[in-house]
Design an enzyme around this catalytic site. Structure first.
Site, mmCIF file in Angstrom:
data_model
loop_
_atom_site.group_PDB
_atom_site.id
_atom_site.type_symbol
_atom_site.label_atom_id
_atom_site.label_comp_id
_atom_site.label_asym_id
_atom_site.label_seq_id
_atom_site.Cartn_x
_atom_site.Cartn_y
_atom_site.Cartn_z
ATOM 1 N N HIS A 288 41.507 11.590 50.434
ATOM 2 C CA HIS A 288 41.220 10.994 51.746
ATOM 3 C C HIS A 288 39.905 10.224 51.658
ATOM 4 O O HIS A 288 38.991 10.681 50.983
ATOM 5 C CB HIS A 288 40.918 12.083 52.793
ATOM 6 C CG HIS A 288 42.022 12.983 53.146
ATOM 7 N ND1 HIS A 288 42.730 12.842 54.306
ATOM 8 C CD2 HIS A 288 42.520 14.078 52.538
ATOM 9 C CE1 HIS A 288 43.618 13.807 54.386
ATOM 10 N NE2 HIS A 288 43.520 14.570 53.329
ATOM 11 N N HIS A 331 35.343 21.844 54.533
ATOM 12 C CA HIS A 331 34.105 21.100 54.345
ATOM 13 C C HIS A 331 32.929 21.746 55.074
ATOM 14 O O HIS A 331 33.110 22.541 55.990
ATOM 15 C CB HIS A 331 34.265 19.649 54.795
ATOM 16 C CG HIS A 331 34.660 19.485 56.243
ATOM 17 N ND1 HIS A 331 35.916 19.729 56.715
ATOM 18 C CD2 HIS A 331 33.942 19.072 57.315
ATOM 19 C CE1 HIS A 331 35.970 19.480 58.010
ATOM 20 N NE2 HIS A 331 34.773 19.087 58.402
ATOM 21 N N GLU A 337 29.433 18.502 64.519
ATOM 22 C CA GLU A 337 30.672 17.914 65.029
ATOM 23 C C GLU A 337 31.142 18.664 66.274
ATOM 24 O O GLU A 337 31.338 19.873 66.238
ATOM 25 C CB GLU A 337 31.772 18.023 63.968
ATOM 26 C CG GLU A 337 31.393 17.492 62.611
ATOM 27 C CD GLU A 337 32.422 17.865 61.541
ATOM 28 O OE1 GLU A 337 33.448 18.491 61.882
ATOM 29 O OE2 GLU A 337 32.188 17.547 60.376
ATOM 30 N N HIS A 361 31.436 22.615 65.377
ATOM 31 C CA HIS A 361 31.134 23.012 64.002
ATOM 32 C C HIS A 361 29.798 22.367 63.652
ATOM 33 O O HIS A 361 29.713 21.150 63.490
ATOM 34 C CB HIS A 361 32.237 22.554 63.048
ATOM 35 C CG HIS A 361 33.596 23.076 63.420
ATOM 36 N ND1 HIS A 361 34.693 22.258 63.586
ATOM 37 C CD2 HIS A 361 34.011 24.328 63.705
ATOM 38 C CE1 HIS A 361 35.745 23.000 63.933
ATOM 39 N NE2 HIS A 361 35.350 24.256 64.007
ATOM 40 N N HIS A 367 34.177 24.903 57.753
ATOM 41 C CA HIS A 367 35.361 24.862 58.602
ATOM 42 C C HIS A 367 36.437 24.039 57.908
ATOM 43 O O HIS A 367 36.250 23.550 56.797
ATOM 44 C CB HIS A 367 35.039 24.318 59.998
ATOM 45 C CG HIS A 367 34.421 22.954 60.021
ATOM 46 N ND1 HIS A 367 33.121 22.725 59.628
ATOM 47 C CD2 HIS A 367 34.911 21.745 60.375
ATOM 48 C CE1 HIS A 367 32.836 21.437 59.762
ATOM 49 N NE2 HIS A 367 33.916 20.813 60.193
HETATM 50 FE FE FE2 Z 1 34.603 18.771 60.393
#
Ligand code: FE2
Length: 431
Positions: A288, A331, A337, A361, A367
């Site tokens: 990604h 990650h 976030e 997060h 998470h």
């Molecule tokens: Fe995230």
């Protein structure tokens, strides 16, 4: 009575000239000795006078009475909407909330705002405030303006008819509206009730990101942003102006509607955008890109490449990457976030993250997908594409830790056992 919209002009940050009545807009001079039609000329600056031209935002308003005309300000009690993010301890734990309950008593957009989290504040002009709104009544005979921040409004339930000094902005879920700092507005609920998210941006104004190697097209295209044409009402009566100033609400009486701008020109104005026009770009081989590839708007910070606020969406897309774990990966980031869900199912979570809900997060907190999603994606056939349909999640991301408010921590709709979604991840090690 609702103020009818008068159409839109396409483009992001463009210099717009608009008049609701022919001849209301002066030509050649911003402030002629006598403005046309007996109007008052008034400048509204959104950036420093000397900001570089590319970032300079201001508009000239031609109005029936100037903004200076109102009564004394007194404090207005709405204690759930604030910028008290605290300076004490903040838990690094992952947090999640079920949808904000809709009100049982008559509640308008202003009284329906609930502060969830934030950082920085209006005094330092840095950071963000994160709020949800849940309301079931039109704002009646009152108007709101926010001297502290521009407001990024993300509807999740119900249409909003936002009547501003500079024109009418209609939005529904999947759209966003941005109301600039200081612009007065009134919100009516076209469906009788509404819920959604608001991000106050205390820093530099939101702008489109540079595209780098992507080239001259892609992500949010400028022509899909819409700025309203001038629309006004000429009404005397008993009104109130609610002004958010340095984190608190103030109230002043007015004897006329402030939606009295007959014409305006400039590039400091509200705008709207349909998130479904976002041209989503991703990998067509393996892996990604980072989620910055989903960046709609950002508010630059003092350090190059580090935004005060990134507004990122996770919308419908096709995942074709081969031999790749396709959902968002596990990650930990330096950024913090706050996520919301407008519609559908977010592809990193099997359950528990509902439309109208939220998750937080923070910096360096681990998470990612829950155990069920991990198992499913690990066994998926990646020779065929996955079609992510019917969903729209988003993220307010920023470099400062996002501090949850006391009321968000104590809310009955907070999912205190959220961390359980990762406890089923098995030890698969075969060493
Ligand atoms: Fe995230």
């Amino acid at each position: 009575m609702a103020l009818a919209g008068n159409g839109y002009q396409p483009g992001f940050g463009n210099h717009v000239s608009t008049q609701a009545i022919a001849g209301a807009l002066p030509l050649g001079r911003n402030s002629p000795q006598v403005a046309p039609l007996g109007l008052y000329a008034e400048q509204l600056s959104g950036t420093a006078f000397t900001a570089p031209r590319a970032h300079n935002r201001r508009s000239w308003l031609y109005r029936i009475r100037p903004a200076a005309m109102h009564g004394h300000f007194a404090e207005y009690e709405q204690t759930r909407f604030h910028n008290v993010f605290g300076a004490g301890k903040v838990s690094p734990e992952q947090m999640r909330w079920s949808p904000l309950p809709l009100p049982e008593s008559a509640t308008d957009f202003i009284d329906g705002l609930v502060t969830y989290a934030g950082n920085g504040g209006p005094e330092s002009q840095t950071g963000i405030g994160i709020h949800l709104y849940a309301c079931n009544r039109d704002m009646q005979d009152r108007f709101f303006s926010n001297a502290d921040a521009e407001m990024l409004i993300v509807p999740q339930l119900g249409r909003l008819h936002i009547e501003t000094e500079l024109g009418v902005v209609d939005v529904e879920p999947h759209w966003i509206a941005v109301i600039p700092r200081g612009v007065r507005f009134r919100v009516s609920l076209s469906d009788g009730q509404a819920r959604g998210y608001v991000c106050e941006n205390f820093g530099a104004l939101l702008q489109l990101p540079d595209l780098g190697p992507i080239g001259s097209n892609g992500l949010a295209n400028p022509r899909d942003f819409e700025t309203p044409n001038a629309a006004f009402e000429d009404i005397d009566g008993q009104f109130e102006l609610i002004n958010k100033f340095q984190g608190h609400l103030w109230r002043a009486e007015m004897t006329h509607s402030p939606l009295n701008v007959v014409a305006w020109h400039g590039n400091y104005a509200p705008y709207r955008y349909d998130l479904r026009n976002f041209n989503t770009i991703g990998s067509i081989s393996f892996d990604h890109p980072d989620p910055s590839i989903f960046l709609v708007l950002h508010a630059p910070g003092p350090v190059a490449g580090v935004s005060n606020l990134d507004f990122v969406i996770f919308g419908p897309r096709i995942l074709a990457m081969r031999d790749t774990f396709r959902p968002p990966w596990f990650h930990r980031n330096i950024a913090s976030e706050f996520m919301g869900l407008i519609d559908g199912v977010y592809d990193a979570k099997a359950e528990g993250f509902a439309p109208g809900g939220a998750s937080l997060h923070n910096c360096m907190t681990g998470h990612g997908p829950d155990a069920e999603t991990f198992d499913k994606a690990s066994a998926a056939d990646t020779s065929k594409p996955d079609f992510i349909r019917g969903t729209m999640a988003f993220m307010f991301e920023c470099p400062l830790v996002i501090r949850p408010s006391e009321q968000a921590l104590m809310a009955s709709h907070r999912q205190t056992e959220y961390i359980d979604c990762w406890q089923g991840l098995r030890n698969n090690f075969r060493g």
